[in-house]
Write a protein that holds these residues in place. Structure first.
Motif, PDB file in Angstrom:
ATOM      1  N   SER A  32      -8.202  46.753  20.563  1.00 23.13           N
ATOM      2  CA  SER A  32      -8.457  45.221  21.255  1.00 23.13           C
ATOM      3  C   SER A  32      -8.693  45.318  22.593  1.00 23.13           C
ATOM      4  N   ALA A  33      -9.450  44.390  23.369  1.00 21.82           N
ATOM      5  CA  ALA A  33      -9.468  44.082  24.619  1.00 21.82           C
ATOM      6  C   ALA A  33      -8.233  43.368  24.991  1.00 21.82           C
ATOM      7  N   THR A  52     -11.039  46.874  28.684  1.00 21.71           N
ATOM      8  CA  THR A  52     -11.500  47.028  27.391  1.00 21.71           C
ATOM      9  C   THR A  52     -10.447  48.090  26.814  1.00 21.71           C
ATOM     10  N   TRP A  53     -10.625  48.114  25.263  1.00 18.77           N
ATOM     11  CA  TRP A  53      -9.869  48.995  24.600  1.00 18.77           C
ATOM     12  C   TRP A  53      -9.723  50.255  25.008  1.00 18.77           C
ATOM     13  N   SER A  54     -11.056  50.708  25.496  1.00 21.46           N
ATOM     14  CA  SER A  54     -10.909  52.234  26.033  1.00 21.46           C
ATOM     15  C   SER A  54     -10.733  52.519  27.542  1.00 21.46           C
ATOM     16  N   SER A  55     -10.509  51.279  28.183  1.00 22.39           N
ATOM     17  CA  SER A  55     -10.338  51.483  29.815  1.00 22.39           C
ATOM     18  C   SER A  55     -11.473  51.355  30.373  1.00 22.39           C
ATOM     19  N   SER A  56     -12.772  51.535  29.636  1.00 20.18           N
ATOM     20  CA  SER A  56     -14.079  51.887  30.461  1.00 20.18           C
ATOM     21  C   SER A  56     -14.425  50.832  31.186  1.00 20.18           C
ATOM     22  N   SER A  57     -13.929  49.581  31.002  1.00 22.64           N
ATOM     23  CA  SER A  57     -14.325  48.492  31.852  1.00 22.64           C
ATOM     24  C   SER A  57     -13.247  47.340  32.261  1.00 22.64           C
ATOM     25  N   THR A  58     -13.074  47.103  33.539  1.00 26.68           N
ATOM     26  CA  THR A  58     -12.094  46.190  33.831  1.00 26.68           C
ATOM     27  C   THR A  58     -12.805  44.882  34.695  1.00 26.68           C
ATOM     28  N   PHE A 102     -13.995  41.567  25.095  1.00 26.43           N
ATOM     29  CA  PHE A 102     -13.541  41.765  26.413  1.00 26.43           C
ATOM     30  C   PHE A 102     -14.315  40.465  27.251  1.00 26.43           C
ATOM     31  N   THR A 103     -13.358  39.467  27.778  1.00 26.90           N
ATOM     32  CA  THR A 103     -13.795  38.125  28.201  1.00 26.90           C
ATOM     33  C   THR A 103     -12.754  37.832  29.008  1.00 26.90           C
TER      34      THR A 103
END
Length: 122
Positions: A32-33, A52-58, A102-103
């Motif tokens: 989950s985001a 994001t769930w993978s920490s790829s984006s914030t 992711f929003t």
């Protein structure tokens, strides 16, 4: 189902730091985001940060960019919000939320915690 519990809030002086934690249970959490939101008295609940769930984006609200950092540790089912250089206008109840997207949009998040109070004195 995902259950979320926030902790780490408190009363601090302006310029201080706090780290909020959002502990989750439920298998869906790791995919989950997660977003942090806050609500001051008499105001709408507003977006603070998301990951994001993978920490790829914030993603951060302009009001906290450069002062707050969101991170997560999926091995511990926990998301963090490191808050530095706190200001009196950061005073609010802080909520974490989990969802598929992711929003920054509040209504996109399905699961919410009960909130933790952050008070910053001047």
């Amino acid at each position: 189902q995902v259950q979320l519990v926030e902790s780490g809030g408190g009363l601090v002086q302006a310029g201080a730091s706090l780290r909020l934690s959002c502990a989750a249970s439920g298998r869906a959490f790791s995919s989950s985001a997660v977003g942090w939101f806050r609500q001051a008295p008499g105001k709408e609940r507003e977006f603070v940060a998301a990951i994001t769930w993978s920490s790829s984006s914030t993603y951060y609200a302009d009001s906290v960019k450069g002062r707050f950092t969101i991170s997560r540790d999926n091995t511990k089912n926990t998301v963090y919000l490191q808050m530095n250089s706190l200001k009196p206008e950061d005073t609010a109840v802080y909520y974490c939320a989990a969802g598929r997207l992711f929003t920054h949009l509040r209504n996109a998040y399905t699961y919410w915690g009960q909130g933790t109070q952050v008070t910053v004195s001047s």
